[in-house]
Design a protein around this motif. Sequence first.
Motif, mmCIF file in Angstrom:
data_model
loop_
_atom_site.group_PDB
_atom_site.id
_atom_site.type_symbol
_atom_site.label_atom_id
_atom_site.label_comp_id
_atom_site.label_asym_id
_atom_site.label_seq_id
_atom_site.Cartn_x
_atom_site.Cartn_y
_atom_site.Cartn_z
ATOM 1 N N LYS A 142 25.284 36.547 87.279
ATOM 2 C CA LYS A 142 25.695 37.396 86.166
ATOM 3 C C LYS A 142 24.495 37.800 85.308
ATOM 4 O O LYS A 142 24.502 38.852 84.668
ATOM 5 C CB LYS A 142 26.724 36.666 85.304
ATOM 6 C CG LYS A 142 28.076 36.457 85.970
ATOM 7 C CD LYS A 142 29.034 35.759 85.024
ATOM 8 C CE LYS A 142 30.401 35.556 85.656
ATOM 9 N NZ LYS A 142 31.338 34.854 84.736
ATOM 10 N N GLY A 143 23.482 36.951 85.301
ATOM 11 C CA GLY A 143 22.303 37.251 84.504
ATOM 12 C C GLY A 143 21.609 38.531 84.929
ATOM 13 O O GLY A 143 21.029 39.237 84.102
ATOM 14 N N TYR A 144 21.670 38.849 86.215
ATOM 15 C CA TYR A 144 21.041 40.077 86.702
ATOM 16 C C TYR A 144 21.671 41.300 86.029
ATOM 17 O O TYR A 144 20.974 42.185 85.533
ATOM 18 C CB TYR A 144 21.156 40.195 88.217
ATOM 19 C CG TYR A 144 20.831 41.583 88.719
ATOM 20 C CD1 TYR A 144 19.508 41.996 88.835
ATOM 21 C CD2 TYR A 144 21.838 42.499 89.019
ATOM 22 C CE1 TYR A 144 19.195 43.293 89.252
ATOM 23 C CE2 TYR A 144 21.533 43.785 89.440
ATOM 24 C CZ TYR A 144 20.213 44.182 89.554
ATOM 25 O OH TYR A 144 19.923 45.460 89.950
ATOM 26 N N SER A 145 22.997 41.374 86.026
ATOM 27 C CA SER A 145 23.658 42.545 85.447
ATOM 28 C C SER A 145 23.459 42.597 83.935
ATOM 29 O O SER A 145 23.376 43.684 83.348
ATOM 30 C CB SER A 145 25.150 42.556 85.789
ATOM 31 O OG SER A 145 25.805 41.415 85.279
ATOM 32 N N SER A 146 23.356 41.443 83.285
ATOM 33 C CA SER A 146 23.080 41.435 81.846
ATOM 34 C C SER A 146 21.705 42.014 81.564
ATOM 35 O O SER A 146 21.538 42.870 80.675
ATOM 36 C CB SER A 146 23.166 39.998 81.304
ATOM 37 O OG SER A 146 22.750 39.941 79.948
ATOM 38 N N HIS A 147 20.716 41.580 82.324
ATOM 39 C CA HIS A 147 19.348 42.068 82.130
ATOM 40 C C HIS A 147 19.237 43.545 82.470
ATOM 41 O O HIS A 147 18.562 44.303 81.764
ATOM 42 C CB HIS A 147 18.413 41.235 83.007
ATOM 43 C CG HIS A 147 16.963 41.404 82.703
ATOM 44 N ND1 HIS A 147 16.473 41.570 81.427
ATOM 45 C CD2 HIS A 147 15.870 41.440 83.524
ATOM 46 C CE1 HIS A 147 15.156 41.682 81.468
ATOM 47 N NE2 HIS A 147 14.772 41.624 82.732
ATOM 48 N N ASN A 194 20.563 45.696 79.609
ATOM 49 C CA ASN A 194 19.587 45.951 78.551
ATOM 50 C C ASN A 194 18.701 47.134 78.909
ATOM 51 O O ASN A 194 18.408 47.990 78.062
ATOM 52 C CB ASN A 194 18.711 44.710 78.325
ATOM 53 C CG ASN A 194 19.465 43.575 77.662
ATOM 54 O OD1 ASN A 194 20.389 43.798 76.893
ATOM 55 N ND2 ASN A 194 19.080 42.348 77.967
ATOM 56 N N TRP A 195 18.256 47.184 80.163
ATOM 57 C CA TRP A 195 17.411 48.287 80.621
ATOM 58 C C TRP A 195 18.161 49.616 80.538
ATOM 59 O O TRP A 195 17.630 50.617 80.030
ATOM 60 C CB TRP A 195 16.958 48.017 82.056
ATOM 61 C CG TRP A 195 16.210 49.144 82.685
ATOM 62 C CD1 TRP A 195 14.896 49.476 82.483
ATOM 63 C CD2 TRP A 195 16.721 50.108 83.612
ATOM 64 N NE1 TRP A 195 14.558 50.587 83.230
ATOM 65 C CE2 TRP A 195 15.664 50.997 83.941
ATOM 66 C CE3 TRP A 195 17.969 50.312 84.210
ATOM 67 C CZ2 TRP A 195 15.818 52.057 84.829
ATOM 68 C CZ3 TRP A 195 18.128 51.370 85.097
ATOM 69 C CH2 TRP A 195 17.063 52.225 85.397
ATOM 70 N N ALA A 196 19.395 49.636 81.017
ATOM 71 C CA ALA A 196 20.189 50.867 81.010
ATOM 72 C C ALA A 196 20.515 51.304 79.584
ATOM 73 O O ALA A 196 20.448 52.500 79.253
ATOM 74 C CB ALA A 196 21.476 50.674 81.811
ATOM 75 N N THR A 208 27.249 45.818 86.362
ATOM 76 C CA THR A 208 27.902 44.626 86.910
ATOM 77 C C THR A 208 28.333 44.842 88.353
ATOM 78 O O THR A 208 28.202 43.950 89.196
ATOM 79 C CB THR A 208 29.123 44.255 86.050
ATOM 80 O OG1 THR A 208 28.690 43.986 84.705
ATOM 81 C CG2 THR A 208 29.821 43.011 86.598
ATOM 82 N N THR A 209 28.856 46.031 88.640
ATOM 83 C CA THR A 209 29.329 46.327 89.998
ATOM 84 C C THR A 209 28.221 46.887 90.880
ATOM 85 O O THR A 209 28.470 47.214 92.043
ATOM 86 C CB THR A 209 30.486 47.343 89.949
ATOM 87 O OG1 THR A 209 30.045 48.551 89.305
ATOM 88 C CG2 THR A 209 31.678 46.767 89.188
#
Length: 637
Positions: A108-113, A116-118, A147-148
Amino acid sequence: MNRLISLTSSALLFCAGAVLAQGAQNPSQQDDPVFLKNAALQIDQYVASFYRSKKLPVPEVTDDATFLRRAFLVSVGRIPTAEEARAFLEIEDPTKREALVDYLMNSKGYSSHMSNWAFDILRITDNRTGGVATNEPYRYWVRNAMTTNMHWDDFTNSLIASSGDGWDQKTAAVGYYTRDRGMPLDNLSNTMRIFLGTRMECAQCHDDPFGTTERHDFYELAAFTHGQSTIGQENFEPLYRELRQSDKLRSTDYDVAQVMRAAYETSLGGGGSGHIPLPSDYQYRDGKPGEVVGGRTPFGKTVRMSEKRAEGDGRVKLAEWITTKTGDQFPTVIANRMWKRVMGKGVYEPVDEYLPPAKTPHPDLLKLLGKIMIDLDYDLRAFQKVLLLTKTFQFGTNPNPSTVEGGDDFHGRKIERLAAEQIWDSLITLATGDPDRKPVRTLDDRIYLGGKPVLVGKKTMTQVSKEVLALKSEGEVRKYFNEFLNEVKSGGGNYSNKGSMMSMSATRSYDKRAKVRASELPSPAPGDHFLCLFGASDREVVDGATREPNVGQVLSLMNGFVQDELVNNSSAHLYKSLEGATTDSEKIRRLYIAILSRPPSAEEMSWMLDEVKNQGEEGYSNIVAALVMSSEFLFLQ
């Protein structure tokens, strides 16, 4: 991977992604570990040939602790928890780095990070009409796309070609345009900068003296998105004007009208007329002020639209041109952005000023990266995973300035201060443990009046928006308004209209005080928040964040969150890593691993043992303060 089964449960998590990928039947290229490893190998082969041609020594691969911290901060935007760090460092297995990459990129950390970029590149804010956050559905759409793992070409198409109801998640991408309501030319400039690395903002007013873009070119491109409107708002305006000019400006009537207005303001009508009049101050011989010009793309495969009639599908044609008719520009621009995100510096800089591969210091590498991006069908997660799997990513940092053309000798990741979001998310990790186990911020489509939600469980903004946008006449609007007003007064009007202050601080899924990841907090961060102080973007311009230090940051670390939530907080998660440790040296070792992701050197251990001997239990708090405020914690290498 079976060799890891006997290790700790945290260690097993590192292997889950790899096991699932290897067990997949006929995986697509973005899910095929063999393809990803081969792509990483091709990149390493290019770098190896570069070293040979420049007669440079091949760098040493960095140690496990540095790789661990680097991989976490780059891929998920935080340091590892004490448990994750110890699990990885204590594994004796030659495949553990690959397993760690799988673990991180499936977390889940990947989509959170990535969110932030997006959010930063798209300048996403929590704008409000009255008490309603009008950008809320757009923010949620973008967060869900990350996330998806929506592929970049699909993501781009969805934004550029969007139209419809802003509260409907099927069409909420219209927030890309409604976020810049009334500024379509600025929006177009940002579109070209973000997706094609072309800076055209100067051409809004005059021919670009430093480039090839003329003002006429800019307006021909602007024709594709010209004619943006709301859906049916003209039927609402008479009622709204009456309320604003009456004594009901601070009444329930006006607040209900504001809710309806928020529905209109988040909608996007018109598909892009395809033609546009030149501005009244147009000053060149290729056109006259007020003259209508048709859409025409300035490079790539030419797409034209008529200047004589509105075709109505300009945004769709623009999206198609950007993603499929600009040659290698679209794939290499996003590939270079991702290369900088992972490696620390773009193949060419700045990443939003496109250079054809032949004009860069590494044309073959850029072409290879563009090809890999296309082969992976614009899957940004898979592309970044390829980069993380390279030996190039694992090289130790060069302490000396680079002497090669372009300034990049691929000698490890460039040392830089962490972004505000990385520092915050790492502090949250130390304070509360794995922050990705907490619930993410959900779509808040409650109806707000006077800063408080009403009709909860009875009606949502999503429903209101659908109903409002379906109204076909002024009479229908007035009838709906009266029914909605009565519904609020009878079933959900438990609020007070005390002015704008309450409206601007309506309850959110998470407020600024919450110890959750930056991607879950209000956007942009309030001016007094840690994120703002450490340079998080105010979301006014693309890539608006800064990593410049200032005295306020030092004072905040010494007297703010670090002291309150870590140093003086015995219940902070990092202290749980000391449980079971029976000696001072083991406690010190665990604090180092929790904070810096490495054990202390012999010299550092000697210093810290002296501190504990002299200060007793307080010595451990002093160690925490020293390590968290150290350059090693605040910088990434």
